[in-house]
Scaffold this motif. Sequence first.
Motif, PDB file in Angstrom:
ATOM      1  N   GLU A  86      -5.725  -1.385   2.553  1.00 39.14           N
ATOM      2  CA  GLU A  86      -6.099  -1.935   1.251  1.00 39.14           C
ATOM      3  C   GLU A  86      -5.837  -3.436   1.168  1.00 39.14           C
ATOM      4  N   GLY A  87      -5.444  -4.046   2.257  1.00 39.98           N
ATOM      5  CA  GLY A  87      -5.015  -5.430   2.230  1.00 39.98           C
ATOM      6  C   GLY A  87      -6.131  -6.442   2.079  1.00 39.98           C
ATOM      7  N   ALA A  88      -5.715  -7.676   1.954  1.00 35.05           N
ATOM      8  CA  ALA A  88      -6.663  -8.773   1.779  1.00 35.05           C
ATOM      9  C   ALA A  88      -7.200  -9.244   3.119  1.00 35.05           C
ATOM     10  N   ASP A  89      -8.307  -9.937   3.062  1.00 38.33           N
ATOM     11  CA  ASP A  89      -8.838 -10.601   4.247  1.00 38.33           C
ATOM     12  C   ASP A  89      -8.719 -12.107   4.034  1.00 38.33           C
ATOM     13  N   THR A 105       0.163  -6.473  -0.883  1.00 31.38           N
ATOM     14  CA  THR A 105      -0.733  -5.388  -0.512  1.00 31.38           C
ATOM     15  C   THR A 105      -1.338  -5.671   0.860  1.00 31.38           C
ATOM     16  N   LYS A 136      -4.118  -2.126  -4.363  1.00 31.30           N
ATOM     17  CA  LYS A 136      -5.512  -1.852  -4.012  1.00 31.30           C
ATOM     18  C   LYS A 136      -6.262  -3.174  -3.837  1.00 31.30           C
ATOM     19  N   LYS A 137      -7.133  -3.191  -2.857  1.00 28.93           N
ATOM     20  CA  LYS A 137      -7.890  -4.401  -2.561  1.00 28.93           C
ATOM     21  C   LYS A 137      -8.750  -4.823  -3.749  1.00 28.93           C
ATOM     22  N   LYS A 138      -9.245  -3.853  -4.523  1.00 23.52           N
ATOM     23  CA  LYS A 138     -10.114  -4.186  -5.647  1.00 23.52           C
ATOM     24  C   LYS A 138      -9.371  -5.010  -6.698  1.00 23.52           C
ATOM     25  N   GLU A 147      -9.526  -8.502  -5.429  1.00 20.87           N
ATOM     26  CA  GLU A 147     -10.886  -9.038  -5.585  1.00 20.87           C
ATOM     27  C   GLU A 147     -11.141  -9.464  -7.028  1.00 20.87           C
ATOM     28  N   GLU A 155       0.840  -1.191   0.000  1.00 19.79           N
ATOM     29  CA  GLU A 155       0.000   0.000   0.000  1.00 19.79           C
ATOM     30  C   GLU A 155       0.881   1.249   0.000  1.00 19.79           C
ATOM     31  N   ILE A 188     -10.138 -13.404   0.664  1.00 17.76           N
ATOM     32  CA  ILE A 188      -9.283 -13.196  -0.506  1.00 17.76           C
ATOM     33  C   ILE A 188      -8.081 -14.126  -0.457  1.00 17.76           C
TER      34      ILE A 188
END
Length: 244
Positions: free
Chosen positions: A89-92, A85, A46-48, A51, A40, A95
């Motif tokens: 903005e990171g993953a969960d 990332t 970016k998280k998007k 996704e 980040e 993801i």
Amino acid sequence: MVFWGGSAGEGLILAPGAPVIDAAHRNGVKVHGTVFVLREGKPGGKKKWLEKFVQKPGAAYPVADKLIQAARHYGFEGWFINQETGGDEGADATIARGLRDVRAYARATSTVECTWYDSMVASGEINWQGELNDADKLFLQDGGVRVSDSLFLDYQWNQGRLTTSGEKATGELKRSRYDVYAGAEMSWATPLDPETACPQGKQHLASVALFVPEDESMPEKSMPEKVNGKHKTMDLADLFKKEA
């Protein structure tokens, strides 16, 4: 050989060019392209993007299918995936599981290989481990599912961590200890010693992955010295000797 690169400004996915693939294959070397999702910040990740990478509108993963198609079309062996990332903005965990599933899908539907960089753990957090352990094992092997062909360990390993990583690989995961690569960043002033992973006269603890090894073969650690205002031409004979 990993064709390293990719950035938020220029693209997250970088496939190797034909001259690189040809030169590698003529010397019996496999080639991987790169998927690099940055940390980040600026430009940052970016998280998007993550996704979109793991989206599954039906039974297939469109991004995985395209990565497979590109590797087959251009004739290289696979992909090196580096997901860094984190933060806001990171993953969960969802993801993280999706990234695991994307690679398991690619391995199940093709012969395209995958190397996973030790950065993200199962929770989705960025937490470099420097070893194969319970936090990152599902990105290499998840039960009976072969998720990746190899794991590139971050530069925090030591002899003890490599020993336990090998035990984890061969014991619980039923994989070769040599599917685990001890990363050594050669651009550091004092890089990690690959001989720690591969001691002479003894069983090797892991494989070795050299990051920017050409730094050790250049005339200078940074920029070659200047002669009459111009950078001195590299002595190719000396370069080839060091590379060998």
